[in-house]
Design a protein around this motif. Structure first.
Motif, PDB file in Angstrom:
ATOM      1  N   LYS A 247      45.574  81.488  42.613  1.00  0.00           N
ATOM      2  CA  LYS A 247      46.733  81.468  41.720  1.00  0.00           C
ATOM      3  C   LYS A 247      47.890  80.702  42.357  1.00  0.00           C
ATOM      4  O   LYS A 247      48.560  79.896  41.701  1.00  0.00           O
ATOM      5  CB  LYS A 247      47.158  82.902  41.395  1.00  0.00           C
ATOM      6  N   VAL A 248      48.117  80.934  43.648  1.00  0.00           N
ATOM      7  CA  VAL A 248      49.190  80.231  44.356  1.00  0.00           C
ATOM      8  C   VAL A 248      48.901  78.736  44.400  1.00  0.00           C
ATOM      9  O   VAL A 248      49.780  77.909  44.133  1.00  0.00           O
ATOM     10  CB  VAL A 248      49.359  80.787  45.790  1.00  0.00           C
ATOM     11  N   ILE A 249      47.665  78.392  44.738  1.00  0.00           N
ATOM     12  CA  ILE A 249      47.274  76.979  44.841  1.00  0.00           C
ATOM     13  C   ILE A 249      47.477  76.260  43.515  1.00  0.00           C
ATOM     14  O   ILE A 249      47.936  75.110  43.466  1.00  0.00           O
ATOM     15  CB  ILE A 249      45.806  76.867  45.306  1.00  0.00           C
ATOM     16  N   ASN A 250      47.164  76.935  42.427  1.00  0.00           N
ATOM     17  CA  ASN A 250      47.372  76.338  41.106  1.00  0.00           C
ATOM     18  C   ASN A 250      48.859  76.139  40.810  1.00  0.00           C
ATOM     19  O   ASN A 250      49.262  75.109  40.258  1.00  0.00           O
ATOM     20  CB  ASN A 250      46.736  77.223  40.028  1.00  0.00           C
ATOM     21  N   LYS A 251      49.678  77.110  41.204  1.00  0.00           N
ATOM     22  CA  LYS A 251      51.120  76.982  41.005  1.00  0.00           C
ATOM     23  C   LYS A 251      51.690  75.811  41.805  1.00  0.00           C
ATOM     24  O   LYS A 251      52.658  75.173  41.386  1.00  0.00           O
ATOM     25  CB  LYS A 251      51.826  78.272  41.418  1.00  0.00           C
ATOM     26  N   LEU A 252      51.074  75.549  42.944  1.00  0.00           N
ATOM     27  CA  LEU A 252      51.536  74.467  43.810  1.00  0.00           C
ATOM     28  C   LEU A 252      51.085  73.092  43.329  1.00  0.00           C
ATOM     29  O   LEU A 252      51.512  72.072  43.865  1.00  0.00           O
ATOM     30  CB  LEU A 252      51.032  74.689  45.245  1.00  0.00           C
ATOM     31  N   GLY A 253      50.233  73.070  42.321  1.00  0.00           N
ATOM     32  CA  GLY A 253      49.793  71.797  41.758  1.00  0.00           C
ATOM     33  C   GLY A 253      48.592  71.173  42.446  1.00  0.00           C
ATOM     34  O   GLY A 253      48.352  69.965  42.316  1.00  0.00           O
ATOM     35  N   PHE A 254      47.803  71.984  43.160  1.00  0.00           N
ATOM     36  CA  PHE A 254      46.584  71.475  43.772  1.00  0.00           C
ATOM     37  C   PHE A 254      45.485  71.324  42.722  1.00  0.00           C
ATOM     38  O   PHE A 254      45.459  72.040  41.720  1.00  0.00           O
ATOM     39  CB  PHE A 254      46.096  72.425  44.872  1.00  0.00           C
ATOM     40  N   GLU A 255      44.569  70.407  42.996  1.00  0.00           N
ATOM     41  CA  GLU A 255      43.422  70.187  42.121  1.00  0.00           C
ATOM     42  C   GLU A 255      42.128  70.344  42.914  1.00  0.00           C
ATOM     43  O   GLU A 255      42.122  70.140  44.146  1.00  0.00           O
ATOM     44  CB  GLU A 255      43.484  68.778  41.515  1.00  0.00           C
ATOM     45  N   PRO A 256      41.027  70.707  42.251  1.00  0.00           N
ATOM     46  CA  PRO A 256      39.751  70.820  42.961  1.00  0.00           C
ATOM     47  C   PRO A 256      39.384  69.503  43.651  1.00  0.00           C
ATOM     48  O   PRO A 256      39.568  68.429  43.086  1.00  0.00           O
ATOM     49  CB  PRO A 256      38.764  71.159  41.837  1.00  0.00           C
ATOM     50  N   TYR A 257      38.888  69.594  44.868  1.00  0.00           N
ATOM     51  CA  TYR A 257      38.574  68.430  45.694  1.00  0.00           C
ATOM     52  C   TYR A 257      37.072  68.397  45.996  1.00  0.00           C
ATOM     53  O   TYR A 257      36.395  67.415  45.771  1.00  0.00           O
ATOM     54  CB  TYR A 257      39.402  68.510  46.967  1.00  0.00           C
ATOM     55  N   LYS A 258      36.589  69.485  46.533  1.00  0.00           N
ATOM     56  CA  LYS A 258      35.163  69.696  46.749  1.00  0.00           C
ATOM     57  C   LYS A 258      34.960  71.194  46.892  1.00  0.00           C
ATOM     58  O   LYS A 258      35.905  71.963  46.722  1.00  0.00           O
ATOM     59  CB  LYS A 258      34.675  68.938  47.984  1.00  0.00           C
ATOM     60  N   ASP A 259      33.773  71.636  47.169  1.00  0.00           N
ATOM     61  CA  ASP A 259      33.480  73.070  47.181  1.00  0.00           C
ATOM     62  C   ASP A 259      34.464  73.862  48.036  1.00  0.00           C
ATOM     63  O   ASP A 259      34.528  73.698  49.263  1.00  0.00           O
ATOM     64  CB  ASP A 259      32.067  73.316  47.707  1.00  0.00           C
ATOM     65  N   GLY A 260      35.241  74.728  47.380  1.00  0.00           N
ATOM     66  CA  GLY A 260      36.160  75.584  48.081  1.00  0.00           C
ATOM     67  C   GLY A 260      37.393  74.903  48.643  1.00  0.00           C
ATOM     68  O   GLY A 260      38.195  75.537  49.346  1.00  0.00           O
TER      69      GLY A 260
END
Length: 267
Positions: A247-260
């Motif tokens: 949830k925090v990572i999404n709020k920070l604007g991160f996007e999926p890069y690779k597994d995990g």
């Protein structure tokens, strides 16, 4: 804290390049020979720092407990840990870093509305250990080593990582209480596979979770990473079961890069 008294062995032209950032009417300028030969009493309230261009001056000042920034103006390879080839680009923050590293003073990195981040000291071990005593803190991250080993690891981290990279894992301190409430920062790790990429990590004490502190602190760290450290991307490794961190990572604007692994690139 007082301003710096700048001890130097520069000629007039070289010294004048410092004046724009450190005007003589605000900062004291002293010559190496004069300082060593005179009484030190008038300068006890000043932070002394040497900006010098010879190894003789470096050795002399450091022997007297004065940190040095080397000015490489010739082919002589200076022994100062920090050197510059352009006096006109030296800023107050540079002097703060040189002085703090030499005297083992932790640097304050940044502040947010509710927190400040600074580097570790060995005296911080007890506060860190209390945070990690809560088993929930180590559900998704590694626990601390045994006390003796952890203290040695912390000492090596302070002596090498901060000094070599200028960044790393920092303490989160609650402004209102002065309490150490966690750690956060960016590091160069094996998981970083692109140029100018670092990995973000954070831990916030349980009593301070679910208050938006992790998001607040990490937003400031990301801005600092892009605009001060000069990195192009930040990654974060998050366990798929760690819903709070996702949830925090999404709020920070991160996007999926690779597994995990998630990524945020400089815009």
């Amino acid at each position: 804290m007082s301003k710096f008294a700048i001890v130097n062995d520069l000629d007039r032209e070289e010294e004048s390049r410092l004046y724009e950032e450190f005007p003589p009417d605000e900062y004291k300028y002293l010559k190496v020979a004069d300082l060593i030969n005179m009484s030190w009493q008038p300068f006890f309230d000043d932070r002394l720092i040497g900006i010098v261009k010879s190894n003789d001056s470096i050795a002399l000042l450091e022997a007297h407990g004065i940190s040095t920034l080397g000015y490489e103006s010739t082919d002589e390879l200076l022994t100062s840990f920090y050197v510059t080839e352009d006096l006109s680009v030296v800023e107050l923050r540079d002097l703060e870093i040189v002085y703090s590293r030499f005297h083992n003073i932790p640097l304050e990195i940044l502040q947010t509305d509710r927190c400040k981040l600074r580097e570790h000291t060995l005296e911080d071990y007890s506060a860190i250990a209390k945070i990690y005593d809560d088993e929930s803190m180590t559900k998704y991250i590694q626990p601390l080593f045994e006390p003796k080993e952890e203290k040695e690891y912390l000492k090596n981290y302070i002596d090498t990582i901060y000094k070599l990279f200028g960044y790393g894992l920092w303490l989160i301190i609650d402004k209102a209480s002065g309490e150490v409430i966690g750690r956060a920062g960016v590091e160069m790790r094996e998981s970083c596979i692109e140029d100018k990429q670092v990995e973000l990590s954070y831990q916030v004490k349980k009593a301070f979770q679910n208050k938006g502190i992790a998001t607040e602190v990490c937003l400031s760290i990301i801005d600092y990473t892009f605009n001060t450290i000069g990195k192009d991307s930040v990654i974060a490794r998050v366990d798929e079961d760690n819903e709070a961190s996702i949830k925090v990572i999404n709020k920070l604007g991160f996007e999926p890069y690779k597994d995990g692994v998630y990524i945020k690139r400089k815009q």
